[in-house]
Design a protein around this motif. Structure first.
Motif, PDB file in Angstrom:
ATOM      1  N   MET A 180       8.552   0.843  -5.491  1.00 16.83           N
ATOM      2  CA  MET A 180       9.341   2.025  -5.192  1.00 16.83           C
ATOM      3  C   MET A 180       8.588   2.955  -4.253  1.00 16.83           C
ATOM      4  N   ALA A 181       9.303   3.444  -3.223  1.00 19.65           N
ATOM      5  CA  ALA A 181       8.690   4.341  -2.253  1.00 19.65           C
ATOM      6  C   ALA A 181       8.398   5.689  -2.866  1.00 19.65           C
ATOM      7  N   ASN A 182       9.232   6.103  -3.784  1.00 25.06           N
ATOM      8  CA  ASN A 182       9.052   7.394  -4.440  1.00 25.06           C
ATOM      9  C   ASN A 182       9.459   7.236  -5.892  1.00 25.06           C
ATOM     10  N   CYS A 183       8.485   7.163  -6.828  1.00 21.75           N
ATOM     11  CA  CYS A 183       8.776   6.908  -8.238  1.00 21.75           C
ATOM     12  C   CYS A 183       9.668   7.980  -8.838  1.00 21.75           C
ATOM     13  N   GLU A 205       0.825  -1.206   0.000  1.00 18.68           N
ATOM     14  CA  GLU A 205       0.000   0.000   0.000  1.00 18.68           C
ATOM     15  C   GLU A 205       0.859   1.256   0.000  1.00 18.68           C
ATOM     16  N   GLY A 206       0.499   2.197  -0.881  1.00 19.15           N
ATOM     17  CA  GLY A 206       1.200   3.469  -0.948  1.00 19.15           C
ATOM     18  C   GLY A 206       2.465   3.449  -1.788  1.00 19.15           C
ATOM     19  N   PHE A 207       2.748   2.334  -2.464  1.00 18.71           N
ATOM     20  CA  PHE A 207       3.961   2.216  -3.257  1.00 18.71           C
ATOM     21  C   PHE A 207       3.630   2.154  -4.750  1.00 18.71           C
ATOM     22  N   GLY A 208       4.444   2.832  -5.532  1.00 24.52           N
ATOM     23  CA  GLY A 208       4.365   2.692  -6.973  1.00 24.52           C
ATOM     24  C   GLY A 208       5.267   1.550  -7.403  1.00 24.52           C
ATOM     25  N   GLY A 209       5.439   1.391  -8.704  1.00 26.65           N
ATOM     26  CA  GLY A 209       6.289   0.297  -9.131  1.00 26.65           C
ATOM     27  C   GLY A 209       6.627   0.327 -10.599  1.00 26.65           C
ATOM     28  N   LEU A 210       7.421  -0.640 -11.004  1.00 30.68           N
ATOM     29  CA  LEU A 210       7.866  -0.758 -12.389  1.00 30.68           C
ATOM     30  C   LEU A 210       7.970  -2.234 -12.761  1.00 30.68           C
ATOM     31  N   THR A 221      14.085   2.175  -4.812  1.00 29.86           N
ATOM     32  CA  THR A 221      13.581   0.809  -4.847  1.00 29.86           C
ATOM     33  C   THR A 221      13.485   0.246  -3.440  1.00 29.86           C
ATOM     34  N   VAL A 222      12.313  -0.274  -3.090  1.00 32.00           N
ATOM     35  CA  VAL A 222      12.109  -0.875  -1.780  1.00 32.00           C
ATOM     36  C   VAL A 222      12.321  -2.373  -1.848  1.00 32.00           C
ATOM     37  N   LEU A 224       7.610  -2.178 -19.309  1.00 29.33           N
ATOM     38  CA  LEU A 224       6.319  -2.751 -19.657  1.00 29.33           C
ATOM     39  C   LEU A 224       5.181  -1.993 -18.981  1.00 29.33           C
ATOM     40  N   LEU A 225       5.448  -1.472 -17.782  1.00 26.59           N
ATOM     41  CA  LEU A 225       4.458  -0.671 -17.068  1.00 26.59           C
ATOM     42  C   LEU A 225       5.120   0.044 -15.901  1.00 26.59           C
ATOM     43  N   ALA A 226       4.933   1.357 -15.831  1.00 29.05           N
ATOM     44  CA  ALA A 226       5.343   2.156 -14.677  1.00 29.05           C
ATOM     45  C   ALA A 226       4.062   2.717 -14.061  1.00 29.05           C
ATOM     46  N   PHE A 227       3.926   2.624 -12.743  1.00 26.96           N
ATOM     47  CA  PHE A 227       2.656   2.999 -12.136  1.00 26.96           C
ATOM     48  C   PHE A 227       2.851   3.592 -10.742  1.00 26.96           C
TER      49      PHE A 227
END
Length: 202
Positions: free
Chosen positions: A154-157, A98-103, A162-163, A118-121
């Protein structure tokens, strides 16, 4: 979106592998969106041609092309004797942190320094059946090569902090499917790759 601090644009295609038949043409049509379509402004428009190099090994190269409005740098990869990999990702258990973005990204073993997003969000887009809609899902891989698919939280995109992450390698095939599991925290992602021969051009 296009930010002057990040001049790289992420492609959302192609949806099939590009076969080089002398020559193959890439059309670049970039526009700055206005509030309505009539207010859109042209940023760049050009057509770039590429020919078969005849090289038997895969390699990456760059092309700088100038139109009347701007200069564009294209990064391309020529994959030798390749097959087509269609990638799908599905959440099968747990929840994204929860609260994390990603790649979600992929790269081939032969050109490992060329990462394909493929996807950054900021928030993981998951359908009711767990399927994740990727921005891009098709890559070319050498028939005797490897494809590595990675996922990062990622905590902050913006700062790329990277977490946690996971990655798996897939051996290329001419047909059939490959499936591996990726885990980020409690979230389990099923990655499926459908392999097929690159469609021949007549």
């Amino acid at each position: 979106k296009f930010c002057m601090q990040n001049r790289y644009l992420t492609l959302t295609g192609p949806t099939r592998a590009v076969v080089v038949v002398d020559p193959v043409f890439f059309e670049v049509d970039l526009r700055v969106k206005g509030r309505t379509e009539s207010e859109d402004r042209a940023l760049s428009y050009l057509v770039v041609s590429c020919r078969d190099s005849g090289c038997r090994e895969s390699y990456m190269f760059k092309r700088v092309e100038t139109s009347k409005l701007s200069t564009v740098e294209l990064t391309l990869a020529d994959m030798a004797e390749s097959v087509e990999a269609t990638i799908s990702v599905r959440v099968v258990d747990g929840e994204w942190p929860e609260g994390f973005g990603g790649l979600i990204s992929a790269r081939t073993a032969s050109i490992s320094d060329m990462e394909i997003k493929l996807l950054a969000f900021d928030k993981l887009p998951v359908a009711a059946d767990g399927t994740i809609q990727l921005s891009r899902c098709v890559l070319s891989v050498e028939a005797d090569g490897m494809l590595r698919v990675s996922v990062m939280a990622m905590a902050n995109c913006l700062k790329d902090q990277t977490v946690e992450g996971d990655s798996k390698a897939f051996t290329a095939r001419e047909a059939s499917r490959s499936m591996r599991m990726l885990e980020v925290g409690s979230c389990k992602l099923e990655v499926t790759i459908a392999w097929s021969l690159v469609p021949a051009m007549v």
